[in-house]
Design a protein around this motif. Structure first.
Motif, PDB file in Angstrom:
ATOM      1  N   ALA A  85       1.964   1.676  -3.509  1.00  0.00           N
ATOM      2  CA  ALA A  85       0.892   2.173  -4.375  1.00  0.00           C
ATOM      3  C   ALA A  85       0.745   3.688  -4.260  1.00  0.00           C
ATOM      4  O   ALA A  85       0.625   4.390  -5.275  1.00  0.00           O
ATOM      5  CB  ALA A  85      -0.423   1.481  -4.016  1.00  0.00           C
ATOM      6  N   PHE A  86       0.765   4.192  -3.039  1.00  0.00           N
ATOM      7  CA  PHE A  86       0.644   5.641  -2.848  1.00  0.00           C
ATOM      8  C   PHE A  86       1.914   6.381  -3.288  1.00  0.00           C
ATOM      9  O   PHE A  86       1.844   7.380  -3.996  1.00  0.00           O
ATOM     10  CB  PHE A  86       0.366   5.968  -1.369  1.00  0.00           C
ATOM     11  CG  PHE A  86      -1.100   5.921  -0.993  1.00  0.00           C
ATOM     12  CD1 PHE A  86      -1.926   6.999  -1.252  1.00  0.00           C
ATOM     13  CD2 PHE A  86      -1.634   4.806  -0.387  1.00  0.00           C
ATOM     14  CE1 PHE A  86      -3.281   6.968  -0.911  1.00  0.00           C
ATOM     15  CE2 PHE A  86      -2.983   4.751  -0.039  1.00  0.00           C
ATOM     16  CZ  PHE A  86      -3.810   5.840  -0.303  1.00  0.00           C
ATOM     17  N   ASN A  98       0.153  -1.700 -12.454  1.00  0.00           N
ATOM     18  CA  ASN A  98      -0.349  -0.832 -11.380  1.00  0.00           C
ATOM     19  C   ASN A  98      -1.295  -1.585 -10.437  1.00  0.00           C
ATOM     20  O   ASN A  98      -1.987  -0.974  -9.634  1.00  0.00           O
ATOM     21  CB  ASN A  98      -1.037   0.412 -11.941  1.00  0.00           C
ATOM     22  CG  ASN A  98      -2.329   0.078 -12.663  1.00  0.00           C
ATOM     23  OD1 ASN A  98      -2.503  -1.052 -13.126  1.00  0.00           O
ATOM     24  ND2 ASN A  98      -3.215   1.037 -12.763  1.00  0.00           N
ATOM     25  N   ILE A 120      -4.346  -4.804  -4.692  1.00  0.00           N
ATOM     26  CA  ILE A 120      -4.093  -3.381  -4.462  1.00  0.00           C
ATOM     27  C   ILE A 120      -3.805  -2.736  -5.810  1.00  0.00           C
ATOM     28  O   ILE A 120      -2.908  -3.184  -6.538  1.00  0.00           O
ATOM     29  CB  ILE A 120      -2.905  -3.171  -3.492  1.00  0.00           C
ATOM     30  CG1 ILE A 120      -3.313  -3.662  -2.097  1.00  0.00           C
ATOM     31  CG2 ILE A 120      -2.498  -1.706  -3.415  1.00  0.00           C
ATOM     32  CD1 ILE A 120      -2.562  -4.838  -1.611  1.00  0.00           C
ATOM     33  N   VAL A 137      -6.131   4.692  -3.964  1.00  0.00           N
ATOM     34  CA  VAL A 137      -5.707   3.293  -4.112  1.00  0.00           C
ATOM     35  C   VAL A 137      -6.912   2.399  -3.830  1.00  0.00           C
ATOM     36  O   VAL A 137      -7.613   2.604  -2.837  1.00  0.00           O
ATOM     37  CB  VAL A 137      -4.543   2.977  -3.139  1.00  0.00           C
ATOM     38  CG1 VAL A 137      -4.265   1.476  -3.097  1.00  0.00           C
ATOM     39  CG2 VAL A 137      -3.287   3.743  -3.540  1.00  0.00           C
ATOM     40  N   ASP A 142      -3.231   0.999  -7.921  1.00  0.00           N
ATOM     41  CA  ASP A 142      -3.044   2.452  -7.860  1.00  0.00           C
ATOM     42  C   ASP A 142      -3.447   3.088  -9.191  1.00  0.00           C
ATOM     43  O   ASP A 142      -3.875   2.399 -10.122  1.00  0.00           O
ATOM     44  CB  ASP A 142      -1.597   2.788  -7.467  1.00  0.00           C
ATOM     45  CG  ASP A 142      -0.580   2.234  -8.452  1.00  0.00           C
ATOM     46  OD1 ASP A 142      -0.676   2.567  -9.648  1.00  0.00           O
ATOM     47  OD2 ASP A 142       0.315   1.463  -8.021  1.00  0.00           O
ATOM     48  N   ASN A 186       1.120   6.209  -7.326  1.00  0.00           N
ATOM     49  CA  ASN A 186       0.434   7.507  -7.427  1.00  0.00           C
ATOM     50  C   ASN A 186       1.379   8.687  -7.244  1.00  0.00           C
ATOM     51  O   ASN A 186       0.936   9.841  -7.305  1.00  0.00           O
ATOM     52  CB  ASN A 186      -0.679   7.591  -6.373  1.00  0.00           C
ATOM     53  CG  ASN A 186      -1.853   6.689  -6.705  1.00  0.00           C
ATOM     54  OD1 ASN A 186      -1.927   6.140  -7.796  1.00  0.00           O
ATOM     55  ND2 ASN A 186      -2.773   6.528  -5.767  1.00  0.00           N
ATOM     56  N   ILE A 196       0.835  -1.211   0.000  1.00  0.00           N
ATOM     57  CA  ILE A 196       0.000   0.000   0.000  1.00  0.00           C
ATOM     58  C   ILE A 196       0.870   1.261   0.000  1.00  0.00           C
ATOM     59  O   ILE A 196       0.559   2.238  -0.682  1.00  0.00           O
ATOM     60  CB  ILE A 196      -0.990  -0.036   1.186  1.00  0.00           C
ATOM     61  CG1 ILE A 196      -1.996  -1.184   0.959  1.00  0.00           C
ATOM     62  CG2 ILE A 196      -1.732   1.287   1.317  1.00  0.00           C
ATOM     63  CD1 ILE A 196      -2.965  -1.436   2.105  1.00  0.00           C
TER      64      ILE A 196
END
Lengths: 119, 142
Positions: free
Chosen positions: B54-55, B128, B82, B67, B84, B59, B51
């Motif tokens: 992903a951020f 992604n 997960i 997300v 993004d 992103n 996570i």
């Protein structure tokens, strides 16, 4: 040497800067950034740093925390200092083994045994 | 103690607060479904890594980007997805952090830890989205 906003306990024992963590989990990015800042300040404040980082009480750690430790290792080496890690729990030591960082860091079972290794 | 599958579909908007909520819900579901301490440790670590990636990487920490988080936990396995809003990446292009020449580089270990702890890790094109699965059972020999 600690202050109300610090995330670390830092003491001086026989010329060795001993660092312990106030958190059980070293996974929060903000906390990890603060840890990095504080340890780097300790290293930069001494000509030839001797640093012991104890993980006593720590039960979680992320790859970002490993990054901070590597940065500290590199900084200590540039200054011809010594860095030991100690009191690492079995699950966290597994992270060091997976990433092979157990080969790069000097790791002692306990703080007491680490202290004996400083020259 | 076994219970009904724990299924969550969430849109995560804030890394710190949403990650903590996700972790709390997952931790409880793992306990209720009889996962070992080792499994709980491993899954918590892998959720944190995926996570945050992903951020931060997907992103690029851009405000407004979210997300998507999905999980299904039962007594057999814990599955996570997960996704993004980034352009994706090629996981084969990530340098091996355990190579001698890369050991002292501070970043790039999250993906390796996920692969080590999870039973299955799959990146879905264009890169992604990550799918992870932990098969419940005895702890692997350490």
């Amino acid at each position: 040497m600690s202050n109300p906003t610090s995330v670390l306990n830092i003491s001086d024992e026989a010329g060795v800067k001993k660092i312990t963590f106030m958190q059980k989990s070293i996974i929060d990015e903000v906390v990890i950034h603060q840890i990095g800042k504080e340890i780097v300040a300790v290293i930069d404040g001494v000509a030839q740093p001797k640093v012991l980082i104890s993980f006593n009480g720590v039960d979680h750690l992320s790859s970002a925390a490993l990054g901070v430790l590597i940065t500290c290792h590199n900084r200590v080496r540039v200054k011809n200092g010594q860095l030991y890690l100690s009191d690492i729990s079995k699950p966290i030591f597994e992270i060091f083994k997976i990433t092979k960082l157990n080969k790069m860091f000097q790791i002692a079972d306990t703080s007491e045994s680490a202290m004996k290794n400083f020259k | 103690m076994r219970s009904e599958p724990y299924i969550q579909n969430k849109t995560l908007t804030d890394l710190r607060t949403d990650l903590q909520k996700v972790q709390e819900g997952v931790a409880l579901a793992l306990i209720q479904n009889g996962y070992t301490d080792f499994a709980q440790f491993a899954i918590r670590l892998c959720l944190e890594e995926s996570i945050v990636n992903a951020f931060r990487h997907g992103n690029r920490s851009e405000p407004g980007k979210v997300v998507q988080f999905h999980c299904k936990i039962d007594g057999e396995s814990a599955e996570f997805k997960i996704q993004d809003e980034g352009v994706g990446f090629d996981p084969a292009g990530v340098p091996d952090p355990t190579a001698e020449e890369n050991l002292e580089i501070p970043s790039g270990r999250g993906l390796m830890l996920m692969r080590a702890y999870m039973s299955e890790v799959e990146h879905v094109a264009p890169g992604n989205m990550i799918r992870m699965k932990y098969k419940n059972g005895p702890d692997p020999a350490q």
